[in-house]
Design a protein around this motif. Structure first.
Motif, PDB file in Angstrom:
ATOM      1  N   GLN A  72      37.013  43.258  30.683  1.00 19.65           N
ATOM      2  CA  GLN A  72      37.699  44.014  29.639  1.00 19.65           C
ATOM      3  C   GLN A  72      38.091  45.391  30.142  1.00 19.65           C
ATOM      4  O   GLN A  72      39.141  45.908  29.811  1.00 19.65           O
ATOM      5  CB  GLN A  72      36.782  44.133  28.414  1.00 19.65           C
ATOM      6  CG  GLN A  72      37.412  44.854  27.251  1.00 19.65           C
ATOM      7  CD  GLN A  72      38.491  44.018  26.580  1.00 19.65           C
ATOM      8  OE1 GLN A  72      38.363  42.803  26.455  1.00 19.65           O
ATOM      9  NE2 GLN A  72      39.559  44.655  26.180  1.00 19.65           N
ATOM     10  N   ASN A  73      37.236  45.997  30.963  1.00 23.04           N
ATOM     11  CA  ASN A  73      37.521  47.378  31.338  1.00 23.04           C
ATOM     12  C   ASN A  73      38.332  47.513  32.609  1.00 23.04           C
ATOM     13  O   ASN A  73      38.952  48.539  32.826  1.00 23.04           O
ATOM     14  CB  ASN A  73      36.206  48.143  31.522  1.00 23.04           C
ATOM     15  CG  ASN A  73      35.474  48.274  30.219  1.00 23.04           C
ATOM     16  OD1 ASN A  73      36.092  48.355  29.171  1.00 23.04           O
ATOM     17  ND2 ASN A  73      34.156  48.277  30.274  1.00 23.04           N
ATOM     18  N   GLU A  74      38.287  46.499  33.471  1.00 24.18           N
ATOM     19  CA  GLU A  74      38.943  46.683  34.767  1.00 24.18           C
ATOM     20  C   GLU A  74      40.151  45.788  34.944  1.00 24.18           C
ATOM     21  O   GLU A  74      41.082  46.154  35.641  1.00 24.18           O
ATOM     22  CB  GLU A  74      37.945  46.390  35.888  1.00 24.18           C
ATOM     23  CG  GLU A  74      36.722  47.258  35.815  1.00 24.18           C
ATOM     24  CD  GLU A  74      36.455  47.935  37.134  1.00 24.18           C
ATOM     25  OE1 GLU A  74      37.388  48.039  37.938  1.00 24.18           O
ATOM     26  OE2 GLU A  74      35.313  48.352  37.345  1.00 24.18           O
ATOM     27  N   ILE A  75      40.159  44.596  34.355  1.00 22.48           N
ATOM     28  CA  ILE A  75      41.260  43.660  34.619  1.00 22.48           C
ATOM     29  C   ILE A  75      42.326  43.734  33.526  1.00 22.48           C
ATOM     30  O   ILE A  75      43.516  43.811  33.817  1.00 22.48           O
ATOM     31  CB  ILE A  75      40.724  42.212  34.721  1.00 22.48           C
ATOM     32  CG1 ILE A  75      39.635  42.127  35.771  1.00 22.48           C
ATOM     33  CG2 ILE A  75      41.847  41.271  35.002  1.00 22.48           C
ATOM     34  CD1 ILE A  75      40.158  41.952  37.149  1.00 22.48           C
ATOM     35  N   VAL A  76      41.894  43.737  32.258  1.00 16.71           N
ATOM     36  CA  VAL A  76      42.868  43.662  31.161  1.00 16.71           C
ATOM     37  C   VAL A  76      43.847  44.842  31.171  1.00 16.71           C
ATOM     38  O   VAL A  76      45.051  44.642  30.992  1.00 16.71           O
ATOM     39  CB  VAL A  76      42.139  43.541  29.808  1.00 16.71           C
ATOM     40  CG1 VAL A  76      43.102  43.694  28.671  1.00 16.71           C
ATOM     41  CG2 VAL A  76      41.427  42.218  29.717  1.00 16.71           C
ATOM     42  N   PRO A  77      43.391  46.111  31.399  1.00 13.68           N
ATOM     43  CA  PRO A  77      44.369  47.204  31.375  1.00 13.68           C
ATOM     44  C   PRO A  77      45.389  47.115  32.488  1.00 13.68           C
ATOM     45  O   PRO A  77      46.473  47.688  32.392  1.00 13.68           O
ATOM     46  CB  PRO A  77      43.503  48.457  31.540  1.00 13.68           C
ATOM     47  CG  PRO A  77      42.140  48.049  31.217  1.00 13.68           C
ATOM     48  CD  PRO A  77      42.023  46.622  31.587  1.00 13.68           C
ATOM     49  N   VAL A  78      45.043  46.406  33.552  1.00 15.58           N
ATOM     50  CA  VAL A  78      45.900  46.391  34.737  1.00 15.58           C
ATOM     51  C   VAL A  78      46.949  45.285  34.657  1.00 15.58           C
ATOM     52  O   VAL A  78      47.942  45.307  35.388  1.00 15.58           O
ATOM     53  CB  VAL A  78      44.973  46.218  35.975  1.00 15.58           C
ATOM     54  CG1 VAL A  78      45.703  45.689  37.146  1.00 15.58           C
ATOM     55  CG2 VAL A  78      44.309  47.521  36.291  1.00 15.58           C
ATOM     56  N   LEU A  79      46.735  44.305  33.732  1.00 16.07           N
ATOM     57  CA  LEU A  79      47.605  43.125  33.692  1.00 16.07           C
ATOM     58  C   LEU A  79      49.096  43.418  33.539  1.00 16.07           C
ATOM     59  O   LEU A  79      49.900  42.801  34.242  1.00 16.07           O
ATOM     60  CB  LEU A  79      47.146  42.185  32.569  1.00 16.07           C
ATOM     61  CG  LEU A  79      45.956  41.302  32.933  1.00 16.07           C
ATOM     62  CD1 LEU A  79      45.577  40.427  31.759  1.00 16.07           C
ATOM     63  CD2 LEU A  79      46.262  40.443  34.134  1.00 16.07           C
ATOM     64  N   PRO A  80      49.538  44.348  32.651  1.00 18.78           N
ATOM     65  CA  PRO A  80      50.991  44.574  32.548  1.00 18.78           C
ATOM     66  C   PRO A  80      51.601  45.075  33.858  1.00 18.78           C
ATOM     67  O   PRO A  80      52.689  44.634  34.239  1.00 18.78           O
ATOM     68  CB  PRO A  80      51.115  45.641  31.458  1.00 18.78           C
ATOM     69  CG  PRO A  80      49.854  45.599  30.720  1.00 18.78           C
ATOM     70  CD  PRO A  80      48.811  45.168  31.679  1.00 18.78           C
ATOM     71  N   PHE A  81      50.879  45.964  34.551  1.00 22.59           N
ATOM     72  CA  PHE A  81      51.406  46.470  35.818  1.00 22.59           C
ATOM     73  C   PHE A  81      51.464  45.360  36.851  1.00 22.59           C
ATOM     74  O   PHE A  81      52.417  45.249  37.618  1.00 22.59           O
ATOM     75  CB  PHE A  81      50.541  47.622  36.327  1.00 22.59           C
ATOM     76  CG  PHE A  81      50.547  48.801  35.418  1.00 22.59           C
ATOM     77  CD1 PHE A  81      49.516  49.015  34.521  1.00 22.59           C
ATOM     78  CD2 PHE A  81      51.600  49.685  35.431  1.00 22.59           C
ATOM     79  CE1 PHE A  81      49.535  50.091  33.674  1.00 22.59           C
ATOM     80  CE2 PHE A  81      51.627  50.772  34.584  1.00 22.59           C
ATOM     81  CZ  PHE A  81      50.591  50.972  33.704  1.00 22.59           C
ATOM     82  N   TRP A  82      50.429  44.527  36.846  1.00 22.38           N
ATOM     83  CA  TRP A  82      50.440  43.407  37.781  1.00 22.38           C
ATOM     84  C   TRP A  82      51.607  42.487  37.492  1.00 22.38           C
ATOM     85  O   TRP A  82      52.283  42.005  38.406  1.00 22.38           O
ATOM     86  CB  TRP A  82      49.114  42.642  37.685  1.00 22.38           C
ATOM     87  CG  TRP A  82      49.103  41.442  38.555  1.00 22.38           C
ATOM     88  CD1 TRP A  82      48.855  41.390  39.887  1.00 22.38           C
ATOM     89  CD2 TRP A  82      49.387  40.104  38.156  1.00 22.38           C
ATOM     90  NE1 TRP A  82      48.964  40.103  40.353  1.00 22.38           N
ATOM     91  CE2 TRP A  82      49.280  39.291  39.308  1.00 22.38           C
ATOM     92  CE3 TRP A  82      49.721  39.507  36.941  1.00 22.38           C
ATOM     93  CZ2 TRP A  82      49.504  37.924  39.282  1.00 22.38           C
ATOM     94  CZ3 TRP A  82      49.936  38.138  36.916  1.00 22.38           C
ATOM     95  CH2 TRP A  82      49.821  37.367  38.077  1.00 22.38           C
TER      96      TRP A  82
END
Lengths: 87, 94
Positions: B33-43
């Motif tokens: 929740q803290n490390e992967i989900v926020p990064v998904l749109p940029f990825w």
């Protein structure tokens, strides 16, 4: 020959960027802090900062280009209108 | 259904799914929740960009020269320019 090279460069660049970024953002959080793999990647904050900076840069360039073209075309139109009026 | 409607509905679907994940409605382990989900749109954006670049590069790489089509196209261009110039359109200079 040259265009083939350009195409190949684009292919390799796209694949490299995709692989590196995917490993950086999706895989590294699950790797222990003291694993030597971390030396290959900058701190993860930059995984967000670099795309944001690129987006801002890109939109600036595109926006400036569009505005310059619009201003130039409006100036030409105004000049033409003035020339027609004075005739 | 037009292509624009299709694209917008798919975009809305994906956005709502992502929003549900982002706001914690869907339970994930705290690390995800803290490390992967926020990064998904940029990825997703980087993946989309590299996919486009890949497609472009592949097209450029596998495109073979077509000399007859080139000659034909140049002849058509000069015909069109002569025609438009006769009708008074500003066709610029080569």
């Amino acid at each position: 020959m040259l265009d083939r090279l350009v195409g190949l460069t684009m292919l390799i660049a796209a694949s490299t960027v995709f692989l590196y970024y995917s490993i950086w953002t999706l895989f590294m959080p699950f790797v222990d802090e003291d694993h030597p793999l971390h030396t290959l990647f900058p701190p993860r904050v930059w995984a967000i900062r670099i795309p944001v900076i690129l987006i801002l840069l890109f939109s600036t360039v595109v926006g400036s280009f569009v505005s310059v073209v619009m201003i130039r075309s409006n100036r030409r139109k105004a000049l033409k209108a003035k020339a027609q009026k004075s005739q | 259904m037009t292509r624009a409607q299709q694209t917008i509905s798919i975009a809305l679907l994906l956005s709502s799914l992502y929003l549900a994940c982002f706001l914690g409605v869907v339970p994930f382990s705290p690390k995800i929740q803290n490390e992967i989900v926020p990064v998904l749109p940029f990825w997703a954006l980087v993946t989309f960009g590299s996919y486009l670049l890949f497609k472009l590069g592949y097209g450029v790489f596998t495109f073979n020269d077509v000399p007859e089509a080139h000659k034909e196209l140049m002849a058509e261009i000069s015909l069109a320019r002569a025609d438009l110039q006769k009708k008074g359109v500003d066709v610029g200079n080569d």
